[in-house]
Design a protein around this motif. Structure first.
Motif, PDB file in Angstrom:
ATOM      1  N   ASP A  33      -9.677   3.703 -21.211  1.00  0.00           N
ATOM      2  CA  ASP A  33      -9.256   3.227 -19.896  1.00  0.00           C
ATOM      3  C   ASP A  33     -10.112   3.892 -18.826  1.00  0.00           C
ATOM      4  OD1 ASP A  33      -7.886   2.519 -17.558  1.00  0.00           O
ATOM      5  OD2 ASP A  33      -5.912   2.757 -18.475  1.00  0.00           O
ATOM      6  N   ASP A  34     -10.728   3.080 -17.962  1.00  0.00           N
ATOM      7  CA  ASP A  34     -11.565   3.657 -16.919  1.00  0.00           C
ATOM      8  C   ASP A  34     -10.776   4.088 -15.687  1.00  0.00           C
ATOM      9  OD1 ASP A  34     -10.912   1.274 -15.667  1.00  0.00           O
ATOM     10  OD2 ASP A  34     -12.932   0.435 -15.751  1.00  0.00           O
ATOM     11  N   GLY A  35      -9.457   3.851 -15.711  1.00  0.00           N
ATOM     12  CA  GLY A  35      -8.607   4.304 -14.616  1.00  0.00           C
ATOM     13  C   GLY A  35      -8.622   3.421 -13.393  1.00  0.00           C
ATOM     14  N   GLN A  36      -9.377   2.333 -13.410  1.00  0.00           N
ATOM     15  CA  GLN A  36      -9.438   1.441 -12.261  1.00  0.00           C
ATOM     16  C   GLN A  36      -8.225   0.516 -12.227  1.00  0.00           C
ATOM     17  OE1 GLN A  36     -11.862   1.668  -9.815  1.00  0.00           O
ATOM     18  NE2 GLN A  36     -12.282   3.523 -11.010  1.00  0.00           N
ATOM     19  N   PRO A  37      -7.891  -0.029 -11.054  1.00  0.00           N
ATOM     20  CA  PRO A  37      -6.737  -0.941 -10.956  1.00  0.00           C
ATOM     21  C   PRO A  37      -6.879  -2.117 -11.913  1.00  0.00           C
ATOM     22  CG  PRO A  37      -7.482  -0.305  -8.767  1.00  0.00           C
ATOM     23  CD  PRO A  37      -8.508   0.225  -9.736  1.00  0.00           C
ATOM     24  N   SER A  38      -5.745  -2.561 -12.437  1.00  0.00           N
ATOM     25  CA  SER A  38      -5.748  -3.661 -13.394  1.00  0.00           C
ATOM     26  C   SER A  38      -4.442  -4.423 -13.281  1.00  0.00           C
ATOM     27  CB  SER A  38      -5.913  -3.122 -14.822  1.00  0.00           C
ATOM     28  OG  SER A  38      -5.706  -4.145 -15.776  1.00  0.00           O
ATOM     29  N   THR A  80      -2.931   6.665 -19.361  1.00  0.00           N
ATOM     30  CA  THR A  80      -3.590   7.019 -18.117  1.00  0.00           C
ATOM     31  C   THR A  80      -2.569   7.100 -16.991  1.00  0.00           C
ATOM     32  OG1 THR A  80      -5.628   5.922 -18.809  1.00  0.00           O
ATOM     33  CG2 THR A  80      -5.355   6.331 -16.446  1.00  0.00           C
ATOM     34  N   VAL A  82      -1.020   6.577 -13.505  1.00  0.00           N
ATOM     35  CA  VAL A  82      -1.210   5.495 -12.541  1.00  0.00           C
ATOM     36  C   VAL A  82      -0.152   5.565 -11.442  1.00  0.00           C
ATOM     37  CG1 VAL A  82      -2.288   3.885 -14.173  1.00  0.00           C
ATOM     38  CG2 VAL A  82       0.206   3.925 -13.934  1.00  0.00           C
ATOM     39  N   TRP A  85       2.410  -0.340  -8.076  1.00  0.00           N
ATOM     40  CA  TRP A  85       2.327  -1.145  -6.865  1.00  0.00           C
ATOM     41  C   TRP A  85       3.723  -1.394  -6.287  1.00  0.00           C
ATOM     42  CZ3 TRP A  85       4.256  -6.032  -5.659  1.00  0.00           C
ATOM     43  CH2 TRP A  85       3.767  -6.577  -4.463  1.00  0.00           C
ATOM     44  N   LYS A  97      -5.785  -0.171 -20.322  1.00  0.00           N
ATOM     45  CA  LYS A  97      -5.977  -0.874 -19.056  1.00  0.00           C
ATOM     46  C   LYS A  97      -5.252  -2.211 -19.035  1.00  0.00           C
ATOM     47  CE  LYS A  97      -9.550  -1.931 -15.662  1.00  0.00           C
ATOM     48  NZ  LYS A  97     -10.995  -1.841 -15.323  1.00  0.00           N
TER      49      LYS A  97
END
Length: 228
Positions: A33-38, A80, A82, A85, A97
């Motif tokens: 997981d790159d940790g970016q929003p998904s 990861t 997070v 939202w 992710k």
């Protein structure tokens, strides 16, 4: 009630039901997981393999950023941290992710957290606006009671189907309410989107109810101040 699962499902459930999987699938962790929003992912064999991994992987302890709560997670290295939202939390994790599962910790406040049922009710009241935003068909599993730090904690489990313009999926969820800091309650829960694999989603949920929620550790003596 089922508010923690719904709160997490808003993050975990995808816009599609995925491909029905009813054949053997080997356990496999999700990609790094790159940790970016998904916004999550689909179903099929990758999702089922990730659920199999959650069923069998060894538990390991993960701690939140403020050093307040430890949750033992299966295949812990692939979770990861997070933010959710629209929902403030003490801690949150996603498994991959593509959101194969989500774990969240929330804090509510009550006048007296030693009153039976007070913590559970406080969270349900807090989460009701989120619940009302979903068109949900719910099946309640029999609740269980577990020993936690010399007291009884109730664990609730559900299987639900959501169908809105934004979310069309089924998920399995479970959560527990813990009387912890002064006039405060900690709620920890997991949501596992089915994406066509109802049985595996239930099995992952049941493992969390049996093995993860009873092992939650609160290490902070006072309520943490930050929310994410």
């Amino acid at each position: 009630m089922f508010p923690v699962a719904l709160a997490l499902c808003a993050q975990a459930c995808s816009s599609g039901t995925g491909t029905v999987v009813n054949h053997p699938v080997a356990a496999a962790p999700p990609p790094k997981d790159d940790g970016q929003p998904s916004e999550g992912g689909g179903g099929g064999n990758p999702h089922s393999a990730a659920l199999e991994q959650l069923k069998v992987a060894k538990l390991a302890r993960r701690i939140d950023k403020q050093g307040s709560v430890i949750i033992s997670l299966p295949d812990a290295e692939h979770w990861t941290r997070v933010k959710f939202w629209g929902v403030e939390s003490l801690v949150g994790y996603r498994y991959g992710k593509e959101h194969h599962a989500l774990v969240g910790g929330f804090v509510t406040h009550v006048e007296d957290n030693t009153v039976p049922g007070a913590c559970m009710k406080s969270f349900e009241d807090w989460a009701m606006p989120m619940v009302s935003a979903f068109d949900v068909e719910i099946h309640h599993e029999p609740p269980i009671a577990v020993m936690w730090h010399r007291q009884i904690v109730d664990v609730d489990s559900v299987f639900a189907k959501t169908e809105t313009l934004a979310v069309h999926d089924a998920y399995a969820g479970t959560y527990a309410a813990y009387p912890v800091w002064k006039n405060a309650c900690l709620i920890v829960g997991v949501a596992v989107p089915s994406r066509g694999d109802d049985d595996r989603a239930r099995e992952v949920r049941d493992r969390f109810a049996r093995e993860v929620l009873p092992r939650v550790e609160v290490v902070a003596r006072e309520e943490p101040k930050e929310r994410y």
